[in-house]
Design an enzyme around this catalytic site. Structure first.
Site, PDB file in Angstrom:
ATOM      1  N   VAL A 108       0.853  -1.176   0.000  1.00 53.73           N
ATOM      2  CA  VAL A 108       0.000   0.000   0.000  1.00 53.73           C
ATOM      3  C   VAL A 108       0.896   1.236   0.000  1.00 53.73           C
ATOM      4  CG1 VAL A 108      -1.800   1.219   1.291  1.00 53.73           C
ATOM      5  CG2 VAL A 108      -1.698  -1.291   1.353  1.00 53.73           C
ATOM      6  N   CYS A 109       0.666   2.145  -0.921  1.00 50.28           N
ATOM      7  CA  CYS A 109       1.495   3.358  -0.996  1.00 50.28           C
ATOM      8  C   CYS A 109       1.317   4.208   0.259  1.00 50.28           C
ATOM      9  CB  CYS A 109       1.104   4.182  -2.210  1.00 50.28           C
ATOM     10  SG  CYS A 109       1.877   5.816  -2.196  1.00 50.28           S
ATOM     11  N   VAL A 110       2.428   4.537   0.907  1.00 48.93           N
ATOM     12  CA  VAL A 110       2.352   5.251   2.179  1.00 48.93           C
ATOM     13  C   VAL A 110       1.749   6.639   2.033  1.00 48.93           C
ATOM     14  CG1 VAL A 110       4.782   6.038   2.070  1.00 48.93           C
ATOM     15  CG2 VAL A 110       3.611   5.918   4.281  1.00 48.93           C
ATOM     16  N   ALA A 149      -1.874   6.352   1.388  1.00 57.64           N
ATOM     17  CA  ALA A 149      -2.533   5.786   2.570  1.00 57.64           C
ATOM     18  C   ALA A 149      -2.705   6.835   3.665  1.00 57.64           C
ATOM     19  CB  ALA A 149      -1.736   4.596   3.094  1.00 57.64           C
TER      20      ALA A 149
END
Lengths: 129, 130, 99
Positions: free
Chosen positions: B77-79, B82
């Site tokens: 998941v892209c930080v 997110a």
């Protein structure tokens, strides 16, 4: 150097980012720009294409004060510092929208649909936004 | 063949996550490797364990978690995406002063570099989105 | 190259843009709402038919069936399932996902 870094260092691929959406109405333009900036650190062969409503991302004179959102358009001018220098804009998309190269905030190369088609055929990885 | 799959939309609103899941399942069944599944834009919302779909509907989040457990998939998941949308693991929650995390099993939060690296390492990158 | 299109041609210009930029010998796979471009007798059917000389068209059958379009897909559009989708991504050396 870790194995992973060595592997990455050994592979150079042609990455092409295809921007087809206008800014602000949706987040895609902004988050696409973030991918381009991060991707620049990987020293790949990068091309960025702006077509369809994506050409509006490069319009001069963006002023977002009234909508309470960040104007990220100056970042396109900073791409050069990240060695992202191959910016291509669709000739047809500009014309359809009543725009010319003078309306854009950064130096680009204007290409026809046929030229963009050939460019895309040369790529290894294509990301559309 | 090695695939990286990118998912750009959240569950239930758009079909992207369903199509990506069906593609991933078919690729694994055909003996291919999935190097990584990267969740970007609203796609990060596929990683919340707090969803409660009706019992007669599919559970998009659990399906990803179960597929990851079965095939040791790397669900990233892209930080940055997110953080904007309120998806956090325990570390992220602590770092940003939040009193809860919500990440579903099998997902991990990491940087956008993981997408680029996925594009470099895989033979094919296939994107699902809106 | 394999192109995928997931938008209805009656709603967005994604399909049109894809066709304009697809090279001879490439394939276009219609998925999700993109499958509406494969319908017989629509305002875009002629465009699809014309492009068939240079491009091979596929439509994702589960998406076709889900939308009640079984039997309404024009001749020359090949139906594939998810396994067939995977095979196409293997057969062609890169994928352009038009969103």
């Amino acid at each position: 150097m870790s194995d992973e870094e060595m592997m990455e260092g050994g592979v150079q691929k042609k990455f092409c980012y295809v921007n087809r959406t206008a800014p602000y109405g949706t987040v895609y333009a902004l988050e696409a720009l973030e991918v381009v900036l991060i991707g620049a650190a990987f020293e790949q062969d990068v091309s960025v294409v702006f077509m369809d409503d994506g050409v509006f991302q490069l319009a001069k004179g963006q002023d977002t004060a009234g909508i309470g959102m960040k104007n990220f358009s100056p970042t396109y001018r900073a791409l050069e510092m990240y060695d992202v220098e191959k910016l291509y804009v669709s000739k047809e998309s500009l014309e359809e929208r009543g725009l010319s190269e003078d309306d854009l905030l950064v130096d680009v190369e204007v290409k026809t649909a046929a030229e963009i088609r050939d460019l895309m055929e040369e790529q290894d990885v294509l990301l559309t936004f | 063949m090695k695939f990286t799959i990118q998912v750009n939309e959240g569950p239930y609103t758009h079909q992207a996550s369903d199509t990506a899941y069906n593609f991933a399942t078919a690729a694994l069944a055909a003996g291919h490797e999935i190097y990584r599944v990267f969740f970007y834009h609203d796609g990060v919302n596929n990683a919340t364990r707090l969803t409660t779909p009706p019992q007669d509907d599919r559970n998009v989040i659990n399906r990803w978690s179960e597929l990851a457990a079965k095939h040791s998939l790397d669900l990233v998941v892209c930080v940055a995406a997110a953080q904007r949308r309120g998806i956090a693991d325990a570390d992220e929650a602590r770092r940003n002063g939040k009193n809860a995390d919500n990440i579903a099993p099998g997902f991990r939060i990491s940087g956008l570099g993981q997408l680029i690296e996925g594009g470099i390492q895989a033979d094919r990158l296939v994107v699902f989105g809106d | 190259m394999l192109h995928t299109v997931n938008k209805s041609p009656f709603q967005k210009n994604t399909f049109e843009s894809c066709i304009k930029h697809a090279a001879k010998g490439s394939a276009v796979l219609l998925i999700e709402d993109g499958v509406y471009a494969a319908l017989k007798g629509t305002s875009v059917s002629a465009e699809v038919q014309q492009a068939m000389g240079d491009i091979t068209f596929y439509a994702l059958e589960p998406d076709v069936n889900a939308r009640g379009l079984k039997g309404k897909v024009m001749d020359g559009v090949n139906l594939v399932d998810y396994a067939g989708f995977v095979d196409l991504t293997v057969k062609f050396d890169r994928v352009q996902s038009w969103l």
